[in-house]
Each structure stands twice: as C-alpha cells, then as structure tokens.
Design an enzyme around this catalytic site. Structure first.
Site, PDB file in Angstrom:
ATOM      1  N   ASP A  83      -7.769  -7.315   0.486  1.00 28.02           N
ATOM      2  CA  ASP A  83      -6.969  -7.231   1.719  1.00 28.02           C
ATOM      3  C   ASP A  83      -7.846  -6.895   2.963  1.00 28.02           C
ATOM      4  O   ASP A  83      -8.540  -6.079   2.588  1.00 28.02           O
ATOM      5  CB  ASP A  83      -5.556  -6.634   1.514  1.00 28.02           C
ATOM      6  N   CYS A 114     -13.174 -28.392   8.990  1.00 30.93           N
ATOM      7  CA  CYS A 114     -11.937 -28.040   8.597  1.00 30.93           C
ATOM      8  C   CYS A 114     -10.934 -28.824   8.992  1.00 30.93           C
ATOM      9  O   CYS A 114     -11.026 -29.265  10.232  1.00 30.93           O
ATOM     10  CB  CYS A 114     -11.965 -26.568   9.205  1.00 30.93           C
ATOM     11  N   CYS A 171      -7.925 -26.728  14.058  1.00 31.11           N
ATOM     12  CA  CYS A 171      -9.288 -27.646  14.248  1.00 31.11           C
ATOM     13  C   CYS A 171      -8.724 -29.258  14.604  1.00 31.11           C
ATOM     14  O   CYS A 171      -9.553 -29.856  14.915  1.00 31.11           O
ATOM     15  CB  CYS A 171      -9.963 -27.573  12.787  1.00 31.11           C
ATOM     16  N   ASP A 213       0.886  -1.158  -0.049  1.00 35.33           N
ATOM     17  CA  ASP A 213      -0.075   0.035  -0.103  1.00 35.33           C
ATOM     18  C   ASP A 213       0.836   1.303   0.069  1.00 35.33           C
ATOM     19  O   ASP A 213       2.144   1.058   0.365  1.00 35.33           O
ATOM     20  CB  ASP A 213      -0.968   0.043   1.261  1.00 35.33           C
ATOM     21  N   CYS A 231      -7.622 -27.691   9.188  1.00 36.97           N
ATOM     22  CA  CYS A 231      -6.441 -26.780   9.755  1.00 36.97           C
ATOM     23  C   CYS A 231      -5.919 -27.620  10.857  1.00 36.97           C
ATOM     24  O   CYS A 231      -6.546 -28.110  11.666  1.00 36.97           O
ATOM     25  CB  CYS A 231      -6.755 -25.550   9.618  1.00 36.97           C
ATOM     26  N   HIS A 242      -6.539 -20.549  11.589  1.00 35.58           N
ATOM     27  CA  HIS A 242      -7.957 -20.981  11.059  1.00 35.58           C
ATOM     28  C   HIS A 242      -8.599 -20.073  10.334  1.00 35.58           C
ATOM     29  O   HIS A 242      -8.944 -20.229   9.339  1.00 35.58           O
ATOM     30  CB  HIS A 242      -8.513 -21.611  12.512  1.00 35.58           C
TER      31      HIS A 242
END
Length: 680
Positions: A267, A305, A310, A94, A307, A336
């Site tokens: 973003d 999930c 999890c 940015d 991940c 997560h």
C-alpha cells in the site's frame, strides 16, 4: 488455521517472486496486489466507481483517523465501512501505529499504549491494542493489523530492541482482543536495520496464529539498498503458506524489487499524492506535467495506456489543469497512476506464472527508473540567491532533519552522500578506524627498510565526493607523533560535489585545511614535512587506476550503485583484483555496502571477503583483501558457512542477464573460493 485460505499458486525460478490467491469476507484476492490508501474511508480525488474501473481490488483505511472522525459509533450504527463508503470489495485497516509514530512531540508511549491528543476535539486518547482492535472490528475491515510501535529505521540497537519487544507484547494483546471475530489479523515484524532483531521478531511472531504477516519499520529513513536487503531478509523468515505485506511501500520500482524478494501485498499514497502535483507514471518513465515542456504537447499521456485519462485528454490539457490547481487534473492523473500500478501488478503475476519473471525483472527495472526529471524542484521559480549558493550543476547541499550536519545530494537521482550519518564521523569510523590506519602508519614507520617504496603507505580514495574520507585519513596522519610517509590518491570523475562543498565550507568543517584548496586548484598537495602527499586523479576510475601505485589500503566509496554501476560489476572487480595481486602487498579494501550481490562479486573476483563494522542503521559493512588476512581478528570476520546459507535464499545468488552456463561458472567460482575451505 488461517481465515484467508491462502493458496500459493506459482513461484518464479531464480527469484523469490510468487503468485497466490486468498479469500476474505468480501471476496478473493490475487497477489501480487497493490492497495490504494483510503485513509479517511475515501481514496482522495477518486470515487468508488473510478477505483473499480482502474482495477482496485482492496482498499486500505486507517484506524487512527477513523477513530477520531467519524468514530466507532457511526460505523456500528451504519453497519461497517463497506456500507458506509459503498465499497463491496475487501478492506484492510492499519492499526494507527504509524500515525502515532508521526506525532513525536504530541504523544507519550507507555506499556499500555500511545497517549495522544485528538486533533478533532483536543481530548486525550490512549490508543491501546485493545482499543485499536475494537475500532477495527467496528469498522468491519476484512484484514486488521496489530498495533505496533513504529520507530525510525535509523534508530540505535537498544531503541529498536525495546520497540520490537513491546510490539510483540501488543501483538499478543491484539490477538486476544480479536476474539472470535471472523476478521483476519496480521502480525507485524519489526527490528529496524538489525538482522538479529528481524530474526528474533519473525521467530516470535510466527509462533502466534496470525492469518498473515507484515514487514514493518521500513521506508522510514533507511537507504533503498537497506530497504531491499531487509525486505528480502524479513520475507525469507516468514511462512510460505501465509501472505506477506510490506507496509507503506512505495514507488513502482520499489514494488518490483519487493515482489522479486517474495512480498505479496503493498500500500502507498504515492500514486494519488503525486498526482496532485502533476506526476504521472507511464510506460516511458515518470513524467512531471507541471513542466513547461508539456504546455503545447497535444499527445496522450501514455501511448500504451487505455485508461479514461489517456483516452480522452492530452498532456497539454493535463499541464493546464495542474498549473491552475484544478482538482480534475488530480483526479485524472491519479486514475492513470492507479491503473498503471494495477497493470504492473498484473504483469508481474502473469510473468511469475509464465516462469520468466527473472528476465522480466531485469528489463522492467530500466523502464521504471526512467524519468523526464527526477526532482520537480528543478522547475520551480528561480531559487533565491542564498539558496542558489547551495546548488551546483546536478548537486545541492542539504541539512539533515535534526540540523546536525550537511550532506551533498545528487538531484537527478535523489541520492545523498552519507544520507543517514554525520559524514565526518562515518569516514572516521568506517574507513579510518576500521582499517586501523593509525596503527599501520605507526608500524610502517618502525620498518627496518629504508626504501621509499616500502615505507610510503599508499591509500586509494575511490570516490572523492566532498573529500570526507581523504581528510579523515589526513587528520589521522597529522595526529600521530611520527607517522610513516603517506600518499593519498583520490579518484573522481565529477568535481562538482567537491566544488559545492568548498563553496559552502562553513557547512563542512572537515575542509578547514590548506590541502582541499590545493587539490581543487592544482590537483596535488604536499605537507610542510614533505612526507604526506595528496594527489587527485580526474576521470573514470575504471580507466585510470592502472597508472597508479598499488595501494596498501583502498577506501572504496563510489557514490552509488546507480551512478557508478560499473565499479560494482563482478567483471570489473576481477580486473581490479588481478592488478592488485601483481604486487606483493596484501591490499585491504573497505566499503560501505554489505549487500549479498556486492559480496558475491568480490568473492567471484578473487578477494577474501569479511564482515565490516556497522555504521548508523547498517549492521555490517564489508572488508576485502587481495590475500588471506594475517591477524586472527580479521580471519575470524571472514564470511563463512552461515553467510553461504543466507546467500542461498537471496535473489543475488545468480547474476542478472547471465545464461545458465555463466551462472554455473559464477556459482562454482564463489563456492570454491579458498576462504571457505581454510581452517581458522
């Protein structure tokens, strides 16, 4: 020629969603894509390895903060941000414009740039387009952003125009400063919430050879409906063969809505920032793990999930980590959340290729807005007594940031009545003055007829709320010398906002009158002169309106699309239109929304629909009639060919969930409306 070799691979039917691939200096990028925010060359509470494991492909870093620390010399010495933070994939930087915007009392804007004081060493720094680009070249990002002047989306027209024009001048200077660097550079479309400024901005910037374009100036004060509308408008004005980037947005539902409207890149700090407070996005909705209900819940955070968070930890343990402020809780939940965001983008991309994104969008919306409780403040320690007075049921009152007025906010949805404008001023400008109520009351009193049915002017106030619109009409009547008899009929299914405002009447001066107390106690009030009456009809408007007199004027102000969705549906509006047309009156309806979907629904129902005056950041509202309006002024404001052309580009052209035959009927009904064939 673009440095990104952008390839548009697929476009979704009945949607503006699209899938593409482009190539940066550090590899290929597939869209739609979400970019985690690594402001200080790090995504907070994450490692490079955890980011890659969760699916992160592009990171965002911030020029303003990296300019101040560690500075350009460090990046030049080390060899750029990729080596500095051990990240071998693309980086977008940015320009620092938004951070300067966030320092309203600590900076000075000039044609040369933004003069501000460093929070590191106190030195004064002039952040010019040239310095911003020079710093981004030192950082070595794959995609750079031009320096822009960001302002609140609620700014007035003159301020928005001035900021847009300086953004255009800075954009050209930024491109000149880029020189022959192989880094890509994006322009930023500005214009706040004014369609003509957005069009001007896009028209000017697309004449400059940027490698992509960002939609700026959103998520800084406007409503969600306005954000969606101006996102859609801005995206429609940008080239199809270059990437489109919506800056600083947002929640999962925000991303879904924006992809539906043609945006490729996003973003936001939300997935990592909210993780610090125990907020997780899951397949069953948003969960707030600081809540006591998770203390004993020995189950996965998200059953759908896989991940590391999890797979290995329970909701109970995550609750414990958050309550004890352990950074591990922040790290795990942020992992997560990032995984959830990246899977969401991958899902959307897959459905675009499969050609069924439109139906996916319809059912996914319901999933993404679910929550165990939208407002975490409901589960904090007991609110002090002085503040408890400002809360009633699902509602609370809040003072606007400038301390100029108070509004009622629904805590479960997070939506605020009159979120941007002073409620009393908006009621007067949008509903009373726009409908020319004082003129109508005076004219009605001059009628040669004597029967009450002719002389009594009937107003329906759909959505009593805090009685702002009703009281604005009553004050209008009282200020006239000899107005016609008037009957105000307010419809409401939840009186808590009204009760809350009355409990805090000092914050709502429009309620300083005998009428509101009588409405609350007796559901009716009659003025001493006997020719002004106000009645409350409690219950669902869709079930109660047919028992009332056909009105001359309707203030159509349901609380929101989310909480009163039926009142905006085309089929209901069609029933309402039939009821109103059973009378000889030409009923006028005024409403705050100017969305394509709402206007299309009114036209489908049979109403004549025109442009209404703007209020606050809204450049337009909507006025509808049961018959063709009589005055030349009103006729000149009816929607015409220009609106139809704009509608062709809109996602609201077809109704969600309707089949092809129903959509064809929908289109035929709208396009054959007599207002598009009546000469003015």
């Amino acid at each position: 020629m673009s440095r990104l070799n952008f390839l548009l691979e697929a476009e979704a039917p009945h949607s503006n969603a699209r899938a593409a691939t482009f190539t940066t200096l550090h590899g290929k990028v597939q869209t739609p894509i979400f970019m985690p925010v690594g402001t200080q060359a790090t995504v907070r509470a994450q490692t490079v390895d955890s980011l890659k494991a969760m699916g992160s492909r592009v990171l965002l870093a911030n020029t303003y903060h990296l300019l101040l620390r560690p500075g350009a010399d460090v990046f030049r010495k080390i060899g750029g941000i990729h080596k500095f933070m051990n990240w071998d994939s693309p980086v977008l930087t940015d320009s620092g414009g938004f951070q300067i915007f966030s320092l309203p009392n600590s900076r000075k804007m000039t044609e040369e740039g933004a003069l501000f004081r460093s929070y590191v060493d106190g030195k004064m720094i002039l952040l010019s387009p040239e310095l911003s680009i020079d710093m981004q070249k030192a950082i070595g990002s794959d995609i750079m952003m031009v320096l822009d002047q960001c302002i609140p989306s609620t700014s007035d027209y003159t301020k928005a125009k001035d900021a847009m024009e300086i953004t255009h001048r800075w954009a050209k200077r930024s491109l000149d400063a880029r020189g022959d660097s192989p880094q890509s550079l994006f322009g930023i479309v500005q214009g706040a919430c004014f369609p003509d400024l957005r069009k001007q901005s896009a028209n000017i910037l697309t004449q400059i050879p940027f490698d992509g374009f960002a939609i700026g100036g959103l998520a800084v004060g406007e409503t969600k409906e306005e954000r969606n509308d101006f996102c859609e408008l801005s995206a429609s004005l940008l080239p199809k063969n270059l990437p489109r980037y919506l800056m600083g947005v947002g929640t999962p539902i925000d991303l879904l809505e924006a992809v539906h409207r043609g945006v490729d890149m996003f973003d936001c700090t939300i997935p990592t920032e909210l993780a610090q407070h125990g907020v997780a996005y899951t397949s069953v909705g948003k969960l707030q793990l600081h809540r006591t209900i998770y203390k004993f819940e020995d189950s996965k955070l998200d059953e759908n999930c896989d991940c590391p968070c999890c797979r290995n930890y329970s909701r109970s343990y995550l609750h414990h980590l958050i309550k004890t402020s352990e950074i591990l809780g922040w790290h795990l939940i942020a992992m997560h959340n990032l995984n959830f965001y990246h899977r969401l983008m991958a899902e959307m991309r897959a459905h675009i290729f499969e050609g069924n994104f439109s139906s996916y969008y319809s059912h996914k919306k319901e999933e993404l807005i679910r929550s165990d409780n939208v407002d975490p403040s409901l589960h904090k320690k007991r609110t002090p007594k002085a503040q408890r007075k400002r809360i009633l049921g699902d509602y609370e009152i809040r003072e606007n940031k400038e301390g100029r007025y108070w509004s009622v906010r629904q805590r479960s949805s997070g939506e605020t009545m009159h979120s941007v404008n002073n409620p009393s001023q908006e009621a007067k400008l949008l509903y009373v003055e726009q409908s020319k109520l004082s003129e109508k009351l005076s004219k009605r009193n001059e009628s040669p007829y004597s029967s009450e049915s002719v002389q009594t002017f009937v107003i329906w106030d759909v959505g009593l709320g805090a009685a702002t619109n009703s009281m604005a009409a009553i004050r209008c009547w009282e200020e006239l010398d000899s107005p016609a008899a008037m009957n105000m009929i307010s419809f409401e299914c939840d009186l808590d906002p009204f009760r809350l405002a009355m409990r805090n009447i000092g914050c709502f001066p429009h309620l300083f009158h005998k009428a509101p107390r009588a409405i609350l106690d007796k559901e009716s009030w009659i003025s001493p002169e006997k020719n002004l009456s106000w009645n409350l009809v409690f219950g669902d408007f869709a079930q109660t309106y047919q028992t009332q007199k056909v009105p001359d004027l309707i203030f159509y102000d349901p609380f929101s699309f989310k909480t009163d969705s039926k009142l905006w549906e085309a089929d209901f509006l069609k029933e309402l239109f039939r009821f109103l047309r059973g009378d000889s009156k030409n009923t006028m309806l005024v409403t705050y929304s100017a969305s394509t979907a709402v206007r299309s629904s009114f036209l489908y129902a049979g109403f004549w629909v025109g442009k209404g005056r703007g209020t606050g950041p809204k450049s337009e509202t909507t006025v509808a009639y049961t018959k063709r309006p009589e005055s030349e002024e009103e006729i000149s404001q009816l929607l015409g060919d220009e609106w139809l052309r704009r509608r062709e580009r809109s996602h609201a052209r077809f109704r969600e969930g309707w089949n092809e035959e129903e959509n064809q009927t929908w289109e035929k009904t709208i396009l054959s409306h007599p207002q598009f064939f009546t000469s003015v």
